[in-house]
Write a protein that holds these residues in place. Structure first.
Motif, PDB file in Angstrom:
ATOM      1  N   GLU A 117       7.096  10.710  11.304  1.00  0.00           N
ATOM      2  CA  GLU A 117       5.705  10.277  11.326  1.00  0.00           C
ATOM      3  C   GLU A 117       5.601   8.862  10.757  1.00  0.00           C
ATOM      4  O   GLU A 117       6.105   8.580   9.674  1.00  0.00           O
ATOM      5  N   VAL A 118       4.936   7.960  11.544  1.00  0.00           N
ATOM      6  CA  VAL A 118       4.747   6.565  11.130  1.00  0.00           C
ATOM      7  C   VAL A 118       3.294   6.172  11.420  1.00  0.00           C
ATOM      8  O   VAL A 118       2.885   6.131  12.570  1.00  0.00           O
ATOM      9  N   PRO A 119       2.483   5.902  10.383  1.00  0.00           N
ATOM     10  CA  PRO A 119       2.754   6.138   8.962  1.00  0.00           C
ATOM     11  C   PRO A 119       2.524   7.599   8.611  1.00  0.00           C
ATOM     12  O   PRO A 119       1.918   8.349   9.387  1.00  0.00           O
ATOM     13  N   PHE A 120       2.997   7.997   7.446  1.00  0.00           N
ATOM     14  CA  PHE A 120       2.882   9.382   7.007  1.00  0.00           C
ATOM     15  C   PHE A 120       1.473   9.614   6.463  1.00  0.00           C
ATOM     16  O   PHE A 120       1.031   8.935   5.525  1.00  0.00           O
ATOM     17  N   MET A 141      -4.446   7.544   1.224  1.00  0.00           N
ATOM     18  CA  MET A 141      -4.419   6.095   1.212  1.00  0.00           C
ATOM     19  C   MET A 141      -4.979   5.537  -0.084  1.00  0.00           C
ATOM     20  O   MET A 141      -4.620   4.433  -0.501  1.00  0.00           O
ATOM     21  N   GLN A 142      -5.860   6.285  -0.773  1.00  0.00           N
ATOM     22  CA  GLN A 142      -6.370   5.807  -2.050  1.00  0.00           C
ATOM     23  C   GLN A 142      -5.244   5.674  -3.064  1.00  0.00           C
ATOM     24  O   GLN A 142      -5.247   4.772  -3.904  1.00  0.00           O
ATOM     25  N   THR A 143      -4.248   6.569  -2.963  1.00  0.00           N
ATOM     26  CA  THR A 143      -3.114   6.503  -3.882  1.00  0.00           C
ATOM     27  C   THR A 143      -2.274   5.267  -3.618  1.00  0.00           C
ATOM     28  O   THR A 143      -1.794   4.610  -4.546  1.00  0.00           O
ATOM     29  N   LEU A 144      -2.110   4.912  -2.337  1.00  0.00           N
ATOM     30  CA  LEU A 144      -1.276   3.758  -1.998  1.00  0.00           C
ATOM     31  C   LEU A 144      -1.969   2.450  -2.340  1.00  0.00           C
ATOM     32  O   LEU A 144      -1.345   1.502  -2.817  1.00  0.00           O
ATOM     33  N   THR A 145      -3.273   2.367  -2.082  1.00  0.00           N
ATOM     34  CA  THR A 145      -3.982   1.123  -2.364  1.00  0.00           C
ATOM     35  C   THR A 145      -4.105   0.875  -3.850  1.00  0.00           C
ATOM     36  O   THR A 145      -4.363  -0.260  -4.274  1.00  0.00           O
ATOM     37  N   PRO A 154       3.943   4.376   3.929  1.00  0.00           N
ATOM     38  CA  PRO A 154       4.810   5.550   3.852  1.00  0.00           C
ATOM     39  C   PRO A 154       5.272   5.986   5.243  1.00  0.00           C
ATOM     40  O   PRO A 154       4.494   5.994   6.199  1.00  0.00           O
ATOM     41  N   VAL A 155       6.522   6.355   5.354  1.00  0.00           N
ATOM     42  CA  VAL A 155       7.108   6.859   6.601  1.00  0.00           C
ATOM     43  C   VAL A 155       7.826   8.163   6.275  1.00  0.00           C
ATOM     44  O   VAL A 155       8.635   8.212   5.341  1.00  0.00           O
ATOM     45  N   ARG A 156       7.502   9.201   7.038  1.00  0.00           N
ATOM     46  CA  ARG A 156       8.163  10.494   6.811  1.00  0.00           C
ATOM     47  C   ARG A 156       9.324  10.640   7.786  1.00  0.00           C
ATOM     48  O   ARG A 156       9.174  10.438   8.995  1.00  0.00           O
ATOM     49  N   ALA A 157      10.476  10.939   7.237  1.00  0.00           N
ATOM     50  CA  ALA A 157      11.693  11.136   8.042  1.00  0.00           C
ATOM     51  C   ALA A 157      12.531  12.222   7.379  1.00  0.00           C
ATOM     52  O   ALA A 157      12.275  12.612   6.233  1.00  0.00           O
ATOM     53  N   ARG A 158      13.497  12.696   8.096  1.00  0.00           N
ATOM     54  CA  ARG A 158      14.358  13.747   7.547  1.00  0.00           C
ATOM     55  C   ARG A 158      15.815  13.406   7.808  1.00  0.00           C
ATOM     56  O   ARG A 158      16.161  12.796   8.827  1.00  0.00           O
ATOM     57  N   PHE A 180       6.010  14.649  -2.800  1.00  0.00           N
ATOM     58  CA  PHE A 180       7.059  14.492  -1.798  1.00  0.00           C
ATOM     59  C   PHE A 180       8.241  13.745  -2.419  1.00  0.00           C
ATOM     60  O   PHE A 180       8.062  12.848  -3.249  1.00  0.00           O
ATOM     61  N   LYS A 181       9.447  14.087  -1.967  1.00  0.00           N
ATOM     62  CA  LYS A 181      10.639  13.387  -2.416  1.00  0.00           C
ATOM     63  C   LYS A 181      10.664  11.994  -1.773  1.00  0.00           C
ATOM     64  O   LYS A 181      10.405  11.839  -0.591  1.00  0.00           O
ATOM     65  N   VAL A 182      10.991  11.004  -2.596  1.00  0.00           N
ATOM     66  CA  VAL A 182      10.988   9.617  -2.142  1.00  0.00           C
ATOM     67  C   VAL A 182      12.413   9.102  -2.069  1.00  0.00           C
ATOM     68  O   VAL A 182      13.185   9.256  -3.025  1.00  0.00           O
ATOM     69  N   PHE A 183      12.753   8.494  -0.934  1.00  0.00           N
ATOM     70  CA  PHE A 183      14.051   7.838  -0.781  1.00  0.00           C
ATOM     71  C   PHE A 183      13.835   6.359  -1.091  1.00  0.00           C
ATOM     72  O   PHE A 183      13.030   5.687  -0.437  1.00  0.00           O
ATOM     73  N   PRO A 184      14.539   5.788  -2.076  1.00  0.00           N
ATOM     74  CA  PRO A 184      14.298   4.395  -2.458  1.00  0.00           C
ATOM     75  C   PRO A 184      14.663   3.435  -1.336  1.00  0.00           C
ATOM     76  O   PRO A 184      15.590   3.673  -0.561  1.00  0.00           O
ATOM     77  N   THR A 185      13.914   2.351  -1.267  1.00  0.00           N
ATOM     78  CA  THR A 185      14.100   1.367  -0.207  1.00  0.00           C
ATOM     79  C   THR A 185      14.468   0.016  -0.805  1.00  0.00           C
ATOM     80  O   THR A 185      14.292  -0.232  -2.001  1.00  0.00           O
ATOM     81  N   ALA A 186      14.969  -0.849   0.053  1.00  0.00           N
ATOM     82  CA  ALA A 186      15.306  -2.217  -0.307  1.00  0.00           C
ATOM     83  C   ALA A 186      14.770  -3.132   0.786  1.00  0.00           C
ATOM     84  O   ALA A 186      14.525  -2.686   1.913  1.00  0.00           O
ATOM     85  N   PRO A 187      14.538  -4.409   0.484  1.00  0.00           N
ATOM     86  CA  PRO A 187      14.047  -5.323   1.525  1.00  0.00           C
ATOM     87  C   PRO A 187      15.018  -5.373   2.695  1.00  0.00           C
ATOM     88  O   PRO A 187      16.236  -5.350   2.525  1.00  0.00           O
ATOM     89  N   ASP A 188      14.453  -5.442   3.891  1.00  0.00           N
ATOM     90  CA  ASP A 188      15.314  -5.498   5.065  1.00  0.00           C
ATOM     91  C   ASP A 188      15.897  -6.888   5.236  1.00  0.00           C
ATOM     92  O   ASP A 188      15.558  -7.833   4.511  1.00  0.00           O
TER      93      ASP A 188
END
Length: 548
Positions: A316-319, A324-328, A336-340, A407-415
Motif C-alpha cells: 500500500e502506497v501510501p499506507f 495523518m495527524q500523527t505524521l504531520t 508511510p509505505v506498507r510492505a512485507r 506497526f513495526k517500522v523498518f528504518p530507512t536511509a536517503p536514497d
C-alpha cells in the motif's frame, strides 16, 4: 289356452338376443381405450420460469435429444405474480429422466458471441429442451433456465471463483491449463457481502484431475500491457481470449500438489499470474517504511529487493493505517509505505524447512542493528518505476522508532538520488562561499604584472639591439658577439610578436574575457545556487479546461 312353458321359453329367447352384445362390446372397448389412454400418460411436471415468452398451451413440445417426450398443458402466473408456472405432461416411461440434475431451457432464435443458434424454431416455434437427470431423487418441480447450458455433460467438477478486480468475464469464457482449453464459465454473479465478482466454472473430465487444493486461478486477458520496474511487457494470448478474455490455472512453482477438490470448492481469482505468484506465500513479516523523499513511481505490487534479489512485495502506497495527524506532528513530514518481507522467497515454501518466521524476524532485527536500511531505488529509468532496496549503509542514521502507531517500522536511509541532491547542494554552498571578488582582483593584478614584465623585456631587447649595432660592440671578439646574438634571439621570442610572448599575451586576454563573462553566472549562483539544477523561471500551472 296357450301352454305356459312355451311362453317362458319365448321370454328367454327375447332376453338373450344377440343384439345386446353390440353395446356391451362398445362399453368394453371404450373402457379399455380409457384405461390405455390413462396408462400411456406420464407424470405432470412443473417448470418455474421468469416468463413464458414463446410458449403456448397444447402446442409447445418438450424434447430431449430432439425426441418428443412431453407437451405443455397449462401456463399461469404464480400466487405472487413474480413467476410463470408452466405445466408439462410427460410421456409414459419418462419418469426416470426427472431427477435432481435434470435441466430444462427454452430453445428459440438467439444471437451471441458464440454465434447464431435456434434458427430451426423460426418455422416450428419455440420448444422446451431438457437433459435427462442421472443423479438424485425423482421429482416433478424444476426451474427453467434463462439460457441454454453451455454443455449438457455432467461429468467434471464445478468450482466457485471470487475476483476482487474490476474486470468482468461473460458466460462462456474459456478456462485454460497451460494454454489448452479444459473448461468454461457457466455462471457469473456478484457477492454483495464480499464485494466480489463470482464465477461458477466447469472443468471437464478428465481434466478435473488437474485441480487440487493448491491450485491458483488468474485472469488471462487477450492483450495486456504492463509497465513495471522490470520494464515494459506486452503479452498477446490466443485469438479466442483476445475478444472475450479467459481464466487460467496451475500449480505455483516449488509447491507440491494438494488434495482433490469437490464440487463448489471456492478459490480466489487473481488479476494476473504475477499477482497469483506474489500471493502464494503464506508466511511474511509486515513492515511500515517511513520515507522522507518522493515516493512517485512506487506502486502496490512493486518489489522489495536485497541487492537485486526480490524478498518482498509493496502492499500500500501510501499506507492509510497511520493517521495523518500523527505524521504531520513530526519534525519532518514522512510518507508511510506498507510492505512485507516474504522469507519463503529465500526459504522453502514448506514451513517445516529452513528458518521459522520468528527466527527470520530476529535475524532481520539483528541485521538492522548492524546497519541494514531501506531506501528507494529507480528500477527502470524509462518509466521511473521504483522499488524498495534493502542494503547495508556506512554510518547508518540512528533508528528512531522500532514501532509506530502499533506497526513495526523498518528504518530507512536517503536514497541515491537524494544523496546526489545533497552533494550538489553542498558543492553549490561551497562555491557560494568562495571569495570571487578578491580572486578576480588577484588575477587582474597578475595580468598587469605580466604585461609590465613583457614591456620590460621589450625594452631590454631594444637595448641589446642598440648595443649590438654600436661600433664598439662590433669590435668585440666573435665568440662574445655570437653569445649576444643568441641572447637577442631568446629575448625576441618573449616580445609581443614572439613565439612565446604572443601566445602568452593571447592567453591572458582570453582569460580576462572569460572571467568577465563568468561574473554574472557566479553572481546568480551566489544568490540562488539551485539554478544549477532547476530552471530559474517558474513554470505556470496548467489550467484545466471546462467540460463541454
Amino acid at each position: 289356452m296357450s301352454d305356459p312353458n312355451k311362453q317362458v321359453e319365448n321370454m328367454r329367447q327375447v332376453r338373450f338376443n344377440s343384439i345386446w352384445l353390440v353395446p356391451l362390446i362398445a362399453l368394453i372397448v371404450a373402457g379399455w381405450m380409457l384405461y390405455e389412454n390413462w396408462a400411456s400418460k406420464g407424470p405432470v411436471i412443473t417448470l418455474i420460469a421468469s416468463n413464458a415468452d414463446g410458449l403456448e398451451v397444447g402446442k409447445t413440445k418438450l424434447k430431449s435429444r430432439n425426441v418428443d417426450v412431453g407437451r405443455v398443458i397449462g401456463i399461469r402466473l404464480s400466487d405472487d405474480f413474480e413467476k410463470a408456472i408452466i405445466k408439462v405432461r410427460m410421456q409414459h416411461g419418462t419418469e426416470q429422466m426427472l431427477r435432481d440434475d435434470a435441466r430444462f431451457w427454452v430453445v428459440k432464435p438467439r444471437i451471441g458471441k458464440e454465434g447464431v443458434s435456434g434458427l430451426g424454431t423460426l418455422l416450428s416455434g419455440a420448444y422446451i429442451d431438457m437433459t435427462p437427470g442421472a443423479k438424485g431423487r425423482l421429482q416433478t418441480d424444476f426451474t427453467l433456465l434463462s439460457q441454454p447450458p453451455l454443455s449438457t455433460e455432467n461429468e467434471g467438477v464445478r468450482l466457485v471463483l471470487s475476483s476482487m478486480d474490476g474486470a468482468k468475464l461473460d458466460v462462456g469464457a474459456s478456462v485454460h491449463f497451460r494454454g489448452y482449453e479444459v473448461g468454461y464459465v457457466e455462471k457469473v454473479g456478484f457477492d454483495t457481502d464480499k464485494g466480489a465478482i463470482t464465477y461458477h466454472v466447469v472443468i471437464r473430465s478428465p481434466y478435473d484431475a488437474l485441480v487440487n487444493s493448491e491450485s491458483q486461478f488468474w485472469l488471462t486477458p487477450g492483450l495486456s500491457f504492463k509497465s513495471s520496474a522490470s520494464g515494459f511487457e506486452v503479452r498477446l494470448d490466443s485469438l479466442e481470449t483476445f475478444f472475450a478474455g479467459g481464466i487460467s490455472f496451475g500449480l505455483p512453482t516449488g509447491r507440491t500438489a494438494g488434495l482433490p477438490v469437490s464440487d463448489m470448492t471456492s478459490f480466489r481469482l487473481y488479476s494476473s499470474r504475477d499477482s497469483a505468484t506474489n500471493n502464494m506465500y503464506s508466511e511474511f513479516i509486515n513492515y511500515v517504511f517511513m520515507f522522507d523523499s518522493n515516493v512517485s513511481g512506487l506502486t502496490p505490487g512493486a518489489a522489495v529487493e536485497f541487492r537485486g534479489v526480490r524478498i518482498g512485495t509493496v502492499l500500500e502506497v501510501p499506507f492509510s493505517g497511520i493517521p495523518m495527524q500523527t505524521l504531520t506532528g513530526l519534525d519532518t513530514p514522512l510518507i508511510p509505505v506498507r510492505a512485507r518481507i516474504e522469507p519463503q522467497r529465500l526459504n522453502s515454501l514448506n514451513p517445516e524447512d529452513g528458518m521459522s518466521l520468528a527466527e527470520w524476524h530476529a535475524y532481520i532485527e539483528e541485521r538492522i542493528d548492524n546497519g541494514l536500511r531501506a531506501s528507494l531505488k529507480i528500477g527502470n529509468y524509462l518509466n521511473a518505476a521504483k522499488v524498495i532496496n534493502i542494503d547495508y549503509v556506512g554510518n547508518p542514521p540512528p533508528v528512531k522508532w522500532k514501532e509506530f502507531a502499533g506497526f513495526k517500522v523498518f528504518p530507512t536511509a536517503p536514497d541515491a538520488f537524494a544523496n546526489i541532491e545533497s552533494k550538489v547542494g553542498s558543492i553549490l554552498d561551497n562555491l557560494s562561499q568562495v571569495p570571487l571578488n578578491s580572486t578576480l582582483e588577484q588575477v587582474s593584478e597578475t595580468m598587469n604584472e605580466a604585461s609590465e614584465t613583457l614591456r620590460q623585456l621589450q625594452l631590454v631587447s631594444k637595448s641589446v639591439t642598440q648595443l649590438l649595432n654600436s661600433p664598439d660592440t662590433q669590435q668585440l671578439p666573435a665568440e662574445l658577439a655570437a653569445t649576444i646574438n643568441e641572447l637577442n634571439l631568446t629575448l625576441e621570442t618573449y616580445q609581443a610578436n614572439g613565439q612565446i610572448g604572443r601566445p602568452l599575451r593571447e592567453n591572458m586576454v582570453s582569460l580576462g574575457r572569460a572571467l568577465n563573462e563568468l561574473q554574472p553566472l557566479l553572481r546568480q549562483l551566489r544568490e540562488k545556487p539551485s539554478t544549477l539544477i532547476f530552471d530559474s523561471k517558474p513554470r505556470s500551472d496548467v489550467q484545466p479546461k471546462a467540460a463541454k
